[in-house]
Design a protein around this motif. Structure first.
Motif, PDB file in Angstrom:
ATOM      1  N   MET A 180     -22.257 -22.120  -1.801  1.00  0.00           N
ATOM      2  CA  MET A 180     -22.032 -21.541  -3.125  1.00  0.00           C
ATOM      3  C   MET A 180     -20.800 -22.159  -3.779  1.00  0.00           C
ATOM      4  O   MET A 180     -19.768 -22.328  -3.137  1.00  0.00           O
ATOM      5  N   ALA A 181     -20.948 -22.539  -5.047  1.00  0.00           N
ATOM      6  CA  ALA A 181     -19.831 -23.135  -5.771  1.00  0.00           C
ATOM      7  C   ALA A 181     -18.969 -22.046  -6.394  1.00  0.00           C
ATOM      8  O   ALA A 181     -19.478 -21.091  -6.975  1.00  0.00           O
ATOM      9  N   TYR A 182     -17.666 -22.187  -6.229  1.00  0.00           N
ATOM     10  CA  TYR A 182     -16.728 -21.214  -6.779  1.00  0.00           C
ATOM     11  C   TYR A 182     -15.915 -21.844  -7.905  1.00  0.00           C
ATOM     12  O   TYR A 182     -15.680 -23.051  -7.914  1.00  0.00           O
ATOM     13  N   SER A 183     -15.483 -21.016  -8.826  1.00  0.00           N
ATOM     14  CA  SER A 183     -14.762 -21.487 -10.005  1.00  0.00           C
ATOM     15  C   SER A 183     -13.265 -21.231  -9.882  1.00  0.00           C
ATOM     16  O   SER A 183     -12.803 -20.524  -8.979  1.00  0.00           O
ATOM     17  N   ASP A 184     -12.526 -21.797 -10.842  1.00  0.00           N
ATOM     18  CA  ASP A 184     -11.089 -21.519 -10.899  1.00  0.00           C
ATOM     19  C   ASP A 184     -10.855 -20.023 -11.122  1.00  0.00           C
ATOM     20  O   ASP A 184      -9.879 -19.476 -10.605  1.00  0.00           O
ATOM     21  N   ARG A 185     -11.726 -19.366 -11.886  1.00  0.00           N
ATOM     22  CA  ARG A 185     -11.573 -17.925 -12.111  1.00  0.00           C
ATOM     23  C   ARG A 185     -11.735 -17.160 -10.793  1.00  0.00           C
ATOM     24  O   ARG A 185     -10.996 -16.205 -10.538  1.00  0.00           O
ATOM     25  N   ASP A 186     -12.676 -17.590  -9.963  1.00  0.00           N
ATOM     26  CA  ASP A 186     -12.860 -16.946  -8.655  1.00  0.00           C
ATOM     27  C   ASP A 186     -11.590 -17.067  -7.812  1.00  0.00           C
ATOM     28  O   ASP A 186     -11.142 -16.094  -7.189  1.00  0.00           O
ATOM     29  N   ARG A 187     -11.014 -18.263  -7.814  1.00  0.00           N
ATOM     30  CA  ARG A 187      -9.801 -18.475  -7.024  1.00  0.00           C
ATOM     31  C   ARG A 187      -8.640 -17.668  -7.594  1.00  0.00           C
ATOM     32  O   ARG A 187      -7.825 -17.124  -6.845  1.00  0.00           O
ATOM     33  N   LEU A 188      -8.568 -17.570  -8.905  1.00  0.00           N
ATOM     34  CA  LEU A 188      -7.510 -16.769  -9.523  1.00  0.00           C
ATOM     35  C   LEU A 188      -7.641 -15.310  -9.139  1.00  0.00           C
ATOM     36  O   LEU A 188      -6.652 -14.646  -8.802  1.00  0.00           O
ATOM     37  N   ILE A 189      -8.854 -14.788  -9.164  1.00  0.00           N
ATOM     38  CA  ILE A 189      -9.071 -13.384  -8.806  1.00  0.00           C
ATOM     39  C   ILE A 189      -8.665 -13.135  -7.352  1.00  0.00           C
ATOM     40  O   ILE A 189      -8.022 -12.123  -7.034  1.00  0.00           O
ATOM     41  N   ALA A 190      -9.028 -14.046  -6.457  1.00  0.00           N
ATOM     42  CA  ALA A 190      -8.637 -13.896  -5.051  1.00  0.00           C
ATOM     43  C   ALA A 190      -7.125 -13.915  -4.899  1.00  0.00           C
ATOM     44  O   ALA A 190      -6.544 -13.079  -4.194  1.00  0.00           O
ATOM     45  N   LEU A 191      -6.463 -14.878  -5.574  1.00  0.00           N
ATOM     46  CA  LEU A 191      -5.008 -14.972  -5.497  1.00  0.00           C
ATOM     47  C   LEU A 191      -4.348 -13.739  -6.107  1.00  0.00           C
ATOM     48  O   LEU A 191      -3.370 -13.212  -5.555  1.00  0.00           O
ATOM     49  N   ALA A 192      -4.890 -13.269  -7.222  1.00  0.00           N
ATOM     50  CA  ALA A 192      -4.358 -12.055  -7.850  1.00  0.00           C
ATOM     51  C   ALA A 192      -4.518 -10.858  -6.929  1.00  0.00           C
ATOM     52  O   ALA A 192      -3.659  -9.965  -6.906  1.00  0.00           O
ATOM     53  N   GLY A 193      -5.595 -10.845  -6.150  1.00  0.00           N
ATOM     54  CA  GLY A 193      -5.787  -9.755  -5.195  1.00  0.00           C
ATOM     55  C   GLY A 193      -4.685  -9.720  -4.148  1.00  0.00           C
ATOM     56  O   GLY A 193      -4.206  -8.645  -3.768  1.00  0.00           O
ATOM     57  N   ILE A 194      -4.270 -10.907  -3.692  1.00  0.00           N
ATOM     58  CA  ILE A 194      -3.171 -10.971  -2.716  1.00  0.00           C
ATOM     59  C   ILE A 194      -1.875 -10.495  -3.363  1.00  0.00           C
ATOM     60  O   ILE A 194      -1.135  -9.686  -2.798  1.00  0.00           O
ATOM     61  N   TYR A 195      -1.588 -11.021  -4.543  1.00  0.00           N
ATOM     62  CA  TYR A 195      -0.350 -10.642  -5.235  1.00  0.00           C
ATOM     63  C   TYR A 195      -0.318  -9.152  -5.564  1.00  0.00           C
ATOM     64  O   TYR A 195       0.755  -8.531  -5.534  1.00  0.00           O
ATOM     65  N   GLN A 196      -1.477  -8.562  -5.869  1.00  0.00           N
ATOM     66  CA  GLN A 196      -1.501  -7.140  -6.187  1.00  0.00           C
ATOM     67  C   GLN A 196      -1.190  -6.311  -4.948  1.00  0.00           C
ATOM     68  O   GLN A 196      -0.440  -5.327  -5.020  1.00  0.00           O
ATOM     69  N   ALA A 197      -1.748  -6.701  -3.809  1.00  0.00           N
ATOM     70  CA  ALA A 197      -1.445  -5.997  -2.569  1.00  0.00           C
ATOM     71  C   ALA A 197       0.037  -6.101  -2.241  1.00  0.00           C
ATOM     72  O   ALA A 197       0.681  -5.119  -1.841  1.00  0.00           O
ATOM     73  N   VAL A 198       0.597  -7.297  -2.424  1.00  0.00           N
ATOM     74  CA  VAL A 198       2.024  -7.510  -2.164  1.00  0.00           C
ATOM     75  C   VAL A 198       2.871  -6.678  -3.115  1.00  0.00           C
ATOM     76  O   VAL A 198       3.875  -6.069  -2.710  1.00  0.00           O
ATOM     77  N   HIS A 199       2.493  -6.642  -4.384  1.00  0.00           N
ATOM     78  CA  HIS A 199       3.213  -5.823  -5.368  1.00  0.00           C
ATOM     79  C   HIS A 199       3.252  -4.366  -4.914  1.00  0.00           C
ATOM     80  O   HIS A 199       4.312  -3.719  -4.979  1.00  0.00           O
ATOM     81  N   CYS A 200       2.126  -3.851  -4.456  1.00  0.00           N
ATOM     82  CA  CYS A 200       2.064  -2.452  -4.021  1.00  0.00           C
ATOM     83  C   CYS A 200       2.948  -2.217  -2.799  1.00  0.00           C
ATOM     84  O   CYS A 200       3.645  -1.199  -2.709  1.00  0.00           O
ATOM     85  N   VAL A 201       2.920  -3.157  -1.857  1.00  0.00           N
ATOM     86  CA  VAL A 201       3.778  -3.058  -0.670  1.00  0.00           C
ATOM     87  C   VAL A 201       5.242  -3.000  -1.081  1.00  0.00           C
ATOM     88  O   VAL A 201       6.017  -2.153  -0.599  1.00  0.00           O
ATOM     89  N   MET A 202       5.645  -3.866  -1.982  1.00  0.00           N
ATOM     90  CA  MET A 202       7.045  -3.928  -2.395  1.00  0.00           C
ATOM     91  C   MET A 202       7.461  -2.674  -3.160  1.00  0.00           C
ATOM     92  O   MET A 202       8.589  -2.187  -2.999  1.00  0.00           O
ATOM     93  N   ARG A 203       6.578  -2.157  -3.988  1.00  0.00           N
ATOM     94  CA  ARG A 203       6.888  -0.928  -4.725  1.00  0.00           C
ATOM     95  C   ARG A 203       7.107   0.245  -3.771  1.00  0.00           C
ATOM     96  O   ARG A 203       8.052   1.027  -3.933  1.00  0.00           O
ATOM     97  N   ILE A 204       6.254   0.361  -2.770  1.00  0.00           N
ATOM     98  CA  ILE A 204       6.395   1.448  -1.805  1.00  0.00           C
ATOM     99  C   ILE A 204       7.675   1.273  -0.989  1.00  0.00           C
ATOM    100  O   ILE A 204       8.418   2.228  -0.752  1.00  0.00           O
ATOM    101  N   ALA A 205       7.933   0.032  -0.562  1.00  0.00           N
ATOM    102  CA  ALA A 205       9.115  -0.236   0.267  1.00  0.00           C
ATOM    103  C   ALA A 205      10.407  -0.008  -0.493  1.00  0.00           C
ATOM    104  O   ALA A 205      11.393   0.476   0.069  1.00  0.00           O
ATOM    105  N   ARG A 206      10.410  -0.338  -1.767  1.00  0.00           N
ATOM    106  CA  ARG A 206      11.640  -0.237  -2.553  1.00  0.00           C
ATOM    107  C   ARG A 206      11.812   1.116  -3.239  1.00  0.00           C
ATOM    108  O   ARG A 206      12.931   1.603  -3.412  1.00  0.00           O
ATOM    109  N   HIS A 207      10.684   1.710  -3.672  1.00  0.00           N
ATOM    110  CA  HIS A 207      10.764   2.925  -4.482  1.00  0.00           C
ATOM    111  C   HIS A 207      10.012   4.128  -3.904  1.00  0.00           C
ATOM    112  O   HIS A 207      10.168   5.231  -4.403  1.00  0.00           O
TER     113      HIS A 207
END
Length: 211
Positions: free
Chosen positions: A1-28
């Protein structure tokens, strides 16, 4: 299956969103549930129709997309801690991919959690605790260890510990999706402009969880 730049962006954003949530909980000690829900949701999407549906409705990882833009904007003031977490999660996912025993254990644990959803809401503490246990029994045995930084008051709270581990597991899920869609460190280094443009395009679409 061929994947697009949008697919890769969504996957990367998913990682960053999880990290954002971890940092918010750890800090606040707290984080917007609208940002957490797509991360937990992704753990149950084993046979999704497409990359975007792994995280839910359109705009589900808008928080993560904004973090991608922040990290790809040239500024001396940007916080590099999120990117360090993201890189570590990608390394852990690569090591996990070589461990079919751990992958099987994670799949079995998620199957058990799927049954739990018949009686518990997705963001119920019992689901977080179960996912945290999966992480502790599998990912925690792999190097490199993720050292989450934050306020001791929040980090020592058992419920926060469960939420952080569950979200790190979601980050691993995002990293797996990133690799499956053709994402790599070279994509981040040499494909920054495309990812930046895709993130902006993603944020312009109608969003449900755009907070």
């Amino acid at each position: 299956m061929a994947y697009s730049d949008r697919d890769r962006l969504i996957a990367l954003a998913g990682i960053y969103q999880a990290v954002h949530c971890v940092m918010r909980i750890a800090r606040h000690g707290s984080v917007d549930t609208a940002a957490v829900e797509p991360c937990l949701f992704s753990l149950f999407q084993v046979d999704a129709d497409n990359v975007a549906s792994v995280f839910g409705p359109p705009g589900a990882v808008s928080v993560g997309a904004r973090k991608v833009i922040e990290q790809m904007t040239n500024t001396t003031e940007r916080d590099m801690e999120p990117t360090r977490y993201v890189i570590t999660l990608m390394k852990l996912e690569q090591r996990l991919a070589a461990r079919p025993d751990l992958l099987a254990a994670i799949r079995a644990g998620i199957d058990e959690a799927t049954v739990m959803l018949e009686h518990h809401a997705l963001l119920d503490p019992a689901i977080f605790a179960h996912m945290a246990d999966i992480y502790a029994k599998t990912i925690s045995s792999l190097p490199p260890r993720i050292m989450v930084r934050g306020e001791p008051l929040h980090l020592n709270n058992p419920d926060n510990q469960n939420r952080i581990r569950a979200l790190l597991l979601a980050g691993i899920r995002g990293a797996m999706l990133w690799r499956q869609t053709g994402g790599s460190r070279w994509q981040i280094i040499f494909g920054r402009r495309r990812l930046f443009d895709e993130a902006q395009g993603y944020l312009r679409q109608p969003a449900v969880h755009d907070r």
